[in-house]
Design an enzyme around this catalytic site. Structure first.
Site, PDB file in Angstrom:
ATOM      1  N   ASP A  32       0.240  11.007  -2.452  1.00 48.65           N
ATOM      2  CA  ASP A  32      -0.731  11.692  -3.309  1.00 48.65           C
ATOM      3  C   ASP A  32      -1.122  13.036  -2.701  1.00 48.65           C
ATOM      4  OD1 ASP A  32      -2.655   8.886  -4.610  1.00 48.65           O
ATOM      5  OD2 ASP A  32      -0.552   9.451  -4.740  1.00 48.65           O
ATOM      6  N   ALA A  33      -1.267  13.032  -1.364  1.00 48.01           N
ATOM      7  CA  ALA A  33      -1.705  14.256  -0.697  1.00 48.01           C
ATOM      8  C   ALA A  33      -0.653  15.356  -0.884  1.00 48.01           C
ATOM      9  CB  ALA A  33      -1.926  13.998   0.780  1.00 48.01           C
ATOM     10  N   TYR A  35       1.487  15.537  -3.331  1.00 49.99           N
ATOM     11  CA  TYR A  35       1.442  15.912  -4.739  1.00 49.99           C
ATOM     12  C   TYR A  35       0.288  16.888  -4.992  1.00 49.99           C
ATOM     13  CZ  TYR A  35       0.584  15.492  -9.748  1.00 49.99           C
ATOM     14  OH  TYR A  35       0.349  15.768 -11.058  1.00 49.99           O
ATOM     15  N   ASP A  36      -0.889  16.550  -4.458  1.00 48.55           N
ATOM     16  CA  ASP A  36      -2.049  17.427  -4.633  1.00 48.55           C
ATOM     17  C   ASP A  36      -1.772  18.811  -4.070  1.00 48.55           C
ATOM     18  OD1 ASP A  36      -3.407  15.404  -5.797  1.00 48.55           O
ATOM     19  OD2 ASP A  36      -4.610  14.872  -4.051  1.00 48.55           O
ATOM     20  N   SER A  81      -9.207  12.516 -14.684  1.00 44.74           N
ATOM     21  CA  SER A  81      -9.170  12.179 -13.258  1.00 44.74           C
ATOM     22  C   SER A  81     -10.226  13.032 -12.565  1.00 44.74           C
ATOM     23  CB  SER A  81      -7.778  12.381 -12.688  1.00 44.74           C
ATOM     24  OG  SER A  81      -7.539  13.737 -12.558  1.00 44.74           O
ATOM     25  N   LEU A  82     -10.211  13.060 -11.276  1.00 45.41           N
ATOM     26  CA  LEU A  82     -11.271  13.746 -10.544  1.00 45.41           C
ATOM     27  C   LEU A  82     -10.696  14.902  -9.738  1.00 45.41           C
ATOM     28  CD1 LEU A  82     -13.131  10.635  -9.108  1.00 45.41           C
ATOM     29  CD2 LEU A  82     -13.943  12.152 -10.906  1.00 45.41           C
ATOM     30  N   GLU A 112     -19.500   5.935  -4.453  1.00 43.66           N
ATOM     31  CA  GLU A 112     -18.735   4.693  -4.626  1.00 43.66           C
ATOM     32  C   GLU A 112     -17.439   4.807  -3.849  1.00 43.66           C
ATOM     33  OE1 GLU A 112     -17.865   4.158  -8.828  1.00 43.66           O
ATOM     34  OE2 GLU A 112     -19.831   4.980  -9.284  1.00 43.66           O
ATOM     35  N   LYS A 114     -13.587   4.884  -3.345  1.00 44.76           N
ATOM     36  CA  LYS A 114     -12.470   5.226  -4.234  1.00 44.76           C
ATOM     37  C   LYS A 114     -11.340   4.253  -3.920  1.00 44.76           C
ATOM     38  CE  LYS A 114      -9.722   9.167  -5.814  1.00 44.76           C
ATOM     39  NZ  LYS A 114      -8.527   8.394  -6.024  1.00 44.76           N
ATOM     40  N   ASP A 116      -7.892   2.288  -4.189  1.00 39.86           N
ATOM     41  CA  ASP A 116      -6.565   2.818  -4.463  1.00 39.86           C
ATOM     42  C   ASP A 116      -5.782   1.860  -5.355  1.00 39.86           C
ATOM     43  OD1 ASP A 116      -4.626   4.639  -4.354  1.00 39.86           O
ATOM     44  OD2 ASP A 116      -4.070   4.332  -2.256  1.00 39.86           O
ATOM     45  N   ARG A 135      -4.439   3.806 -18.200  1.00 37.46           N
ATOM     46  CA  ARG A 135      -4.860   5.179 -18.402  1.00 37.46           C
ATOM     47  C   ARG A 135      -3.791   5.988 -19.147  1.00 37.46           C
ATOM     48  NH1 ARG A 135      -4.471   9.387 -14.275  1.00 37.46           N
ATOM     49  NH2 ARG A 135      -5.522  11.221 -15.070  1.00 37.46           N
ATOM     50  N   GLU A 170     -11.021   0.023 -11.877  1.00 40.89           N
ATOM     51  CA  GLU A 170      -9.796   0.124 -11.095  1.00 40.89           C
ATOM     52  C   GLU A 170      -9.151  -1.254 -10.941  1.00 40.89           C
ATOM     53  OE1 GLU A 170      -9.119   3.120 -10.525  1.00 40.89           O
ATOM     54  OE2 GLU A 170      -7.699   3.249  -8.855  1.00 40.89           O
ATOM     55  N   TYR A 220     -12.223  -3.889 -10.607  1.00 41.81           N
ATOM     56  CA  TYR A 220     -13.572  -3.443 -10.265  1.00 41.81           C
ATOM     57  C   TYR A 220     -14.017  -2.439 -11.322  1.00 41.81           C
ATOM     58  CZ  TYR A 220     -13.065  -5.394  -5.583  1.00 41.81           C
ATOM     59  OH  TYR A 220     -12.902  -6.230  -4.514  1.00 41.81           O
ATOM     60  N   LYS A 310     -11.462  12.908  -0.519  1.00 40.44           N
ATOM     61  CA  LYS A 310     -10.252  12.164  -0.151  1.00 40.44           C
ATOM     62  C   LYS A 310     -10.074  12.140   1.356  1.00 40.44           C
ATOM     63  CE  LYS A 310      -6.668  12.098  -2.959  1.00 40.44           C
ATOM     64  NZ  LYS A 310      -5.833  11.226  -3.737  1.00 40.44           N
ATOM     65  N   CYS A 402      21.774 -14.184  17.790  1.00 39.44           N
ATOM     66  CA  CYS A 402      20.338 -14.043  17.964  1.00 39.44           C
ATOM     67  C   CYS A 402      20.035 -13.377  19.308  1.00 39.44           C
ATOM     68  CB  CYS A 402      19.692 -15.422  17.889  1.00 39.44           C
ATOM     69  SG  CYS A 402      17.952 -15.397  18.345  1.00 39.44           S
ATOM     70  N   CYS A 405      18.261 -16.359  21.598  1.00 40.77           N
ATOM     71  CA  CYS A 405      18.934 -17.580  22.057  1.00 40.77           C
ATOM     72  C   CYS A 405      20.454 -17.462  22.023  1.00 40.77           C
ATOM     73  CB  CYS A 405      18.488 -18.767  21.206  1.00 40.77           C
ATOM     74  SG  CYS A 405      19.154 -18.715  19.536  1.00 40.77           S
ATOM     75  N   CYS A 420      18.544 -16.345  12.373  1.00 39.66           N
ATOM     76  CA  CYS A 420      19.088 -17.148  13.461  1.00 39.66           C
ATOM     77  C   CYS A 420      19.006 -18.583  12.975  1.00 39.66           C
ATOM     78  CB  CYS A 420      18.236 -16.964  14.717  1.00 39.66           C
ATOM     79  SG  CYS A 420      18.480 -18.276  15.921  1.00 39.66           S
ATOM     80  N   CYS A 425      15.882 -22.431  18.711  1.00 41.54           N
ATOM     81  CA  CYS A 425      15.686 -21.093  19.275  1.00 41.54           C
ATOM     82  C   CYS A 425      14.236 -20.957  19.768  1.00 41.54           C
ATOM     83  CB  CYS A 425      15.976 -20.049  18.195  1.00 41.54           C
ATOM     84  SG  CYS A 425      15.561 -18.371  18.686  1.00 41.54           S
TER      85      CYS A 425
END
Ligand code: IVH
Length: 662
Positions: A32-33, A35-36, A81-82, A112, A114, A116, A135, A170, A220, A310, A402, A405, A420, A425
């Site tokens: 997201d970061a 993208y922002d 969105s925010l 509140e 946020k 994810d 959404r 959310e 929520y 964020k 393995c 063993c 294995c 083992c």
């Protein structure tokens, strides 16, 4: 100066591609970061070159597009969105703007968490859940009602005097459910979900509601709307009201007198976010008064009365210096990247899990590469992607014996894990003991890594059943063991015999049988021996137990060494019987219902579940013993029979009336 025309267009194309990956395919390639950051860059370019403005620019819309396959539904008011604040200065700028626009009037913020996940609207009519909508692009979402109904924290009915109302909130998957889902997907050879948000999105937007049901989502609520507008004149009040109506509302909310108080909340949760059972990526501040919200209004994309503070993504770039292989309880070989130590969000990270061969392949990772790693929650960090290939690279190969063993390693058809297969083992034994003793299973305090290593290496324990033969004297032979801790451990082992059946069952380490499945099996069969002798079909009658789980349980108890283990645990005195269930109380106790016809709001299954949840029974045919027949539209012969026998008849509303909370 570079020619801005191609640059702007390229950037827009790039952003559109990421939006498609994120919203439509649920397969984001960047965080997201990141993208922002792209959006910010585009916005800056557009500001500098207003002549290049374009109506289809990604800066001018809310989100992505809805996916095919679900019915599209327009939102009652746009789901915006925010705007983000990436540091405290940006948050203070936001606060300054709000204060200016409000002309010096007093105001308060609601802070509140946020969470994810993905936002979803839920519409109610006459107190009953009518429709749930994702959404989508903010104007039009997808109807996911059937799936949303399986989310247990989303009330199917919510008492209120509003004839219709809508919540927005959310949908999230908590970390535990997320880890469980990915572990299951590993077992089944399916690709992993990258994070709980993707898993929540992928689970809400599947076409089979049973799949959503098995995914344990949570909802929520954070808005209460009537006719698309806030229901009360204070946001804080709406949240309390939502809670009263039975919605889950995040309890970590705070009414703040000013920006300093709000900043303290942001800082507090940045430090404590790992303690939460779900992931958060920041804190949302909303101006509390709805009148003031209206005065502040909106930009094209977001409200001016709210902002998301964020948290910085807890990612870092480092070098993979090697890939080691760990052996787990089921023998599964897990490759783990050995990293050049790097600080991520205040913690030094030197290892990151790579899960399995397929994951390494998917990442295109080789030893020597630079990678982006991410720490989320308190789980082991993971490799997100290759950042740059190393100049000297070395391809990873899964060992064919393995590493502990030397036993044979096999990868079965359709499985992601190599295993294995040596049941003796020592790595497998150690992991089995740690699982057996772990919290939520047999809960034996003091039986940690170091002790288990010694117990196994010195052959004091060759099977988990040997734990019950340990004595203080034997333990005292071990390094760094005093009389006091030896005594404590023996006592804790003794106390573990009192654990209820579901714990014993999950302690056995049967594949796919975690806490929940163990609980369901114990409820269904009542005793370990009944489960051990049950046939495949019988096992499959258990709620949520499919063919794969049934098969694993069935095979487990057919294995002679497991039978021996079970016998020894029985002799040791572990609990093999389920405690008798308390007879269910509830307003419908002692009543038998028959359902017929189509009910306006409930499917037959849901109505049955609801009646049972309130203590009633549901039967298929009408007899004199039937207390009520619940009749919907097109009710047929059962209704007729009820009339003949003089059985009382209810409609859905009357049934709901009977179970209404006092
Ligand atoms: S308010 C117009 N409150 O964050 C206001 N959003 O970038 C829109 N989110 O799409 C949302 N927790 O998916 C709000 N307590 C919270 C939230 C929250 C998580 C998500 C939501 C939204 C995104 C905003």
């Amino acid at each position: 100066m570079k020619n801005p025309v191609p640059e702007i267009e390229l950037l827009r194309e790039e952003i559109r591609r990421h939006e498609h990956l994120y919203y439509v395919l649920d397969r984001p390639e960047i965080t997201d970061a990141e993208y922002d950051a792209l959006i910010r860059k585009l916005r800056a370019l557009e500001q500098d070159h207003p002549e290049l403005a374009s109506l289809d620019s990604p800066t001018l819309r809310v989100g992505g597009r809805a996916r095919e396959g679900f019915v599209k539904v327009p939102h009652s008011s746009p789901m915006l969105s925010l705007d983000n604040a990436l540091d405290e200065d940006e948050l203070r700028d936001f606060d300054r703007r709000v204060r200016e626009l409000l002309g010096g009037a007093d105001f308060r913020y609601v802070a509140e968490l946020k969470m994810d996940g993905l936002s979803m609207a839920a519409r109610y009519r006459n107190g009953l859940l009518e429709q749930a909508i994702t959404r989508g692009d903010g104007a039009v979402g997808e109807d996911v009602t059937e799936n949303a109904r399986t989310i247990r924290s989303l009330p199917l009915r919510a008492p209120t005097s509003f004839e219709t109302f809508e919540t927005r909130g959310e949908t999230v998957m908590n970390r535990k459910a997320f880890e469980r889902l990915n572990a299951e997907r590993d077992e089944r050879g399916l690709s992993r979900f990258a994070n709980p948000r993707n898993a929540a999105a992928g689970s809400l937007r599947v076409l089979e509601p049973q799949v959503t049901a098995s995914r344990r989502l949570d909802y929520y609520a954070y808005f209460l709307l009537v006719d698309g507008r806030p229901a009360f004149d204070s946001h804080w009040h709406s949240l309390d009201e939502l809670e009263r109506m039975g919605f889950k509302v995040n309890r970590h909310r705070k009414l703040c007198g000013g920006i300093e108080e709000a900043l303290a909340v942001c800082r507090q949760w940045e430090a404590q976010r790992d303690e939460l059972p779900y992931e958060i990526d920041g804190v949302v501040l909303k101006v509390d008064s709805i009148a003031q919200q209206s005065a502040l209004g909106f930009t094209a994309k977001a409200p001016r009365w709210a902002i998301a503070y964020k948290y910085a993504a807890r990612q870092a770039v480092t070098v993979v210096e090697g890939i080691e292989v760990q052996v787990g309880r089921t023998g599964a070989l897990t490759p783990v990247a050995r990293l050049k130590p790097v600080a991520v969000g205040g913690v030094t990270v030197a290892r990151a899990t790579l899960h399995n061969e397929d994951e390494i392949e998917r990442l295109g990772l080789q030893v020597g590469d630079e990678v982006v790693i991410e720490r989320s929650g308190d789980v082991i960090p993971k490799v997100v992607r290759v950042f740059a290939q190393g100049s000297y690279r070395k391809r990873f190969e899964m060992p064919d014996v393995c590493p502990v063993c030397g036993g044979k390693v096999v990868r079965e058809e359709g499985e992601a894990a190599s295993r294995c297969i040596n049941t003796d083992c020592s790595a497998r034994l150690k992991e089995s003991i740690l699982h057996f003793a772990s919290r939520g299973v047999m809960n034996i305090d003091g039986l940690g890594d170091a002790l288990v290593d010694q117990l196994v290496d010195r052959r004091l324990v060759e099977s988990v059943a040997d734990l019950y033969d340990l004595t203080g004297d034997k333990l005292l032979l071990l390094e760094r063991m005093g009389a006091k801790s030896a005594g404590n451990i023996v006592r804790n082992i003794e106390a573990s015999k009192k654990n209820p059946l579901p714990r014993v069952l999950s302690a056995l380490g049967i594949r796919f049988v975690g806490e929940r499945t163990a609980q369901l099996l114990a409820e269904e069969f009542g005793a370990l021996d009944t489960i051990a002798t049950a046939g495949l079909e019988e096992l499959q009658q258990t709620p949520e137990v499919g063919p794969k789980v049934a098969e694993a349980v069935f095979q487990f108890f057919r294995e002679p060494r497991n039978r021996e283990l079970v016998d020894r645990l029985r002799s040791a005195g572990l609990n093999f019987e389920a405690e008798l269930k308390r007879p269910k109380g509830g307003p419908l106790k002692g009543m038998t219902f028959v359902l017929t016809g189509t009910l306006p709001n409930f499917t037959r299954d849901d109505a049955k579940r609801m009646i049972e949840a309130f203590g009633g029974k549901v039967s298929e045919s009408v007899s004199k013993k039937t207390t009520y027949v619940v009749a919907g539209e097109d009710a047929g012969s059962k209704l007729e029979k009820a009339r003949q026998l003089g059985v009382r008849i209810l409609d859905e509303a009357a049934l709901l009336e009977m179970v209404k909370a006092e």
